[in-house]
Design a protein around this motif. Sequence first.
Motif, PDB file in Angstrom:
ATOM      1  N   GLN A  24       0.910  -1.276   0.001  1.00 29.41           N
ATOM      2  CA  GLN A  24      -0.010   0.079  -0.088  1.00 29.41           C
ATOM      3  C   GLN A  24       0.781   1.281  -0.001  1.00 29.41           C
ATOM      4  O   GLN A  24       0.436   2.313  -0.285  1.00 29.41           O
ATOM      5  CB  GLN A  24      -0.999   0.067   1.204  1.00 29.41           C
ATOM      6  CG  GLN A  24      -1.951  -0.999   1.342  1.00 29.41           C
ATOM      7  CD  GLN A  24      -2.601  -1.257   2.588  1.00 29.41           C
ATOM      8  OE1 GLN A  24      -2.290  -0.535   3.549  1.00 29.41           O
ATOM      9  NE2 GLN A  24      -3.807  -2.184   2.545  1.00 29.41           N
ATOM     10  N   ALA A  25       2.122   1.067   0.271  1.00 22.85           N
ATOM     11  CA  ALA A  25       2.989   2.355   0.284  1.00 22.85           C
ATOM     12  C   ALA A  25       4.221   1.867  -0.302  1.00 22.85           C
ATOM     13  O   ALA A  25       4.839   0.859  -0.352  1.00 22.85           O
ATOM     14  CB  ALA A  25       3.281   2.460   1.610  1.00 22.85           C
ATOM     15  N   PRO A  26       4.979   3.040  -0.951  1.00 25.36           N
ATOM     16  CA  PRO A  26       6.107   2.816  -1.683  1.00 25.36           C
ATOM     17  C   PRO A  26       7.318   2.336  -0.802  1.00 25.36           C
ATOM     18  O   PRO A  26       7.278   2.613   0.395  1.00 25.36           O
ATOM     19  CB  PRO A  26       6.485   3.962  -2.398  1.00 25.36           C
ATOM     20  CG  PRO A  26       5.560   4.734  -2.047  1.00 25.36           C
ATOM     21  CD  PRO A  26       4.552   4.341  -1.216  1.00 25.36           C
ATOM     22  N   ARG A  27       8.208   1.390  -1.233  1.00 24.02           N
ATOM     23  CA  ARG A  27       9.122   0.690  -0.516  1.00 24.02           C
ATOM     24  C   ARG A  27      10.482   1.626  -0.669  1.00 24.02           C
ATOM     25  O   ARG A  27      11.012   1.996  -1.920  1.00 24.02           O
ATOM     26  CB  ARG A  27       9.391  -0.528  -0.844  1.00 24.02           C
ATOM     27  CG  ARG A  27       8.435  -1.615  -0.574  1.00 24.02           C
ATOM     28  CD  ARG A  27       7.998  -1.728   1.027  1.00 24.02           C
ATOM     29  NE  ARG A  27       7.175  -2.761   1.591  1.00 24.02           N
ATOM     30  CZ  ARG A  27       5.931  -2.383   1.653  1.00 24.02           C
ATOM     31  NH1 ARG A  27       5.188  -1.420   1.284  1.00 24.02           N
ATOM     32  NH2 ARG A  27       5.233  -3.657   1.825  1.00 24.02           N
ATOM     33  N   CYS A  28      11.359   1.723   0.212  1.00 23.68           N
ATOM     34  CA  CYS A  28      12.766   2.263  -0.009  1.00 23.68           C
ATOM     35  C   CYS A  28      13.612   1.253   0.569  1.00 23.68           C
ATOM     36  O   CYS A  28      13.627   0.531   1.425  1.00 23.68           O
ATOM     37  CB  CYS A  28      12.696   3.483   1.186  1.00 23.68           C
ATOM     38  SG  CYS A  28      14.489   3.951   1.448  1.00 23.68           S
ATOM     39  N   ALA A 145      13.321  10.733   0.956  1.00 24.69           N
ATOM     40  CA  ALA A 145      14.669  11.218   0.752  1.00 24.69           C
ATOM     41  C   ALA A 145      15.421  10.271  -0.280  1.00 24.69           C
ATOM     42  O   ALA A 145      16.194  10.229  -1.123  1.00 24.69           O
ATOM     43  CB  ALA A 145      15.721  11.707   1.842  1.00 24.69           C
ATOM     44  N   SER A 146      15.071   8.743   0.187  1.00 26.08           N
ATOM     45  CA  SER A 146      15.745   7.672  -0.438  1.00 26.08           C
ATOM     46  C   SER A 146      14.985   7.416  -1.562  1.00 26.08           C
ATOM     47  O   SER A 146      15.661   6.739  -2.667  1.00 26.08           O
ATOM     48  CB  SER A 146      15.806   6.599   0.506  1.00 26.08           C
ATOM     49  OG  SER A 146      16.509   6.751   1.841  1.00 26.08           O
ATOM     50  N   ILE A 147      13.888   7.603  -1.577  1.00 25.57           N
ATOM     51  CA  ILE A 147      13.196   7.159  -3.057  1.00 25.57           C
ATOM     52  C   ILE A 147      13.348   8.296  -4.040  1.00 25.57           C
ATOM     53  O   ILE A 147      13.490   7.918  -5.459  1.00 25.57           O
ATOM     54  CB  ILE A 147      11.525   6.999  -2.712  1.00 25.57           C
ATOM     55  CG1 ILE A 147      11.495   5.833  -1.791  1.00 25.57           C
ATOM     56  CG2 ILE A 147      10.932   6.940  -3.903  1.00 25.57           C
ATOM     57  CD1 ILE A 147       9.807   5.616  -1.399  1.00 25.57           C
ATOM     58  N   CYS A 148      13.385   9.503  -3.735  1.00 25.82           N
ATOM     59  CA  CYS A 148      13.517  10.555  -4.680  1.00 25.82           C
ATOM     60  C   CYS A 148      14.768  10.503  -5.424  1.00 25.82           C
ATOM     61  O   CYS A 148      15.873  10.242  -5.212  1.00 25.82           O
ATOM     62  CB  CYS A 148      12.890  11.894  -4.474  1.00 25.82           C
ATOM     63  SG  CYS A 148      11.480  11.712  -3.695  1.00 25.82           S
TER      64      CYS A 148
END
Length: 148
Positions: A24-28, A145-148
């Motif tokens: 349900q949420a993007p993973r980092c 910060a890690s995904i972008c």
Amino acid sequence: MKTWPPTWRPSRYIDDYAGGGRRQAPRCEARLKAFLRVHDSTAQAQDEGSGHETGAIICETRNLSETGLAVSIPSQHTRGHYFNVVGSIFQIIVDLPAGPVRMLATPKWCQWATEEGREKSYLVGLRITEMSDEEWVLMVRYIHASIC
């Protein structure tokens, strides 16, 4: 601590496999040191402020999201408690660069890790059930910060 997410109720069954199409949420992707132990409110009161994590397993995160995380652990159980039992609650401390964050989580899946060149271990997917607002904000900032 507030219950997070407020509308979540545990199911009676753990997912059969990791990923399961239910994210349900993007993973980092994150390899961070973490401590995991069976939730015991008595031990928590005694350890709080001592800086020690008695009875904790040292593990490593594999990924984080706003609602859960996956960790690599050396054993499928600790102190007679298995990580894949529905209704189990674990205390987790994750060492983020901004500082440690504490949470309570329940297992959603557990599988044998098959990474080459690494010691045998288990991967456990955990759903966060309780976390302070301040620590949740620290974790979400790290994730974004890690995904972008």
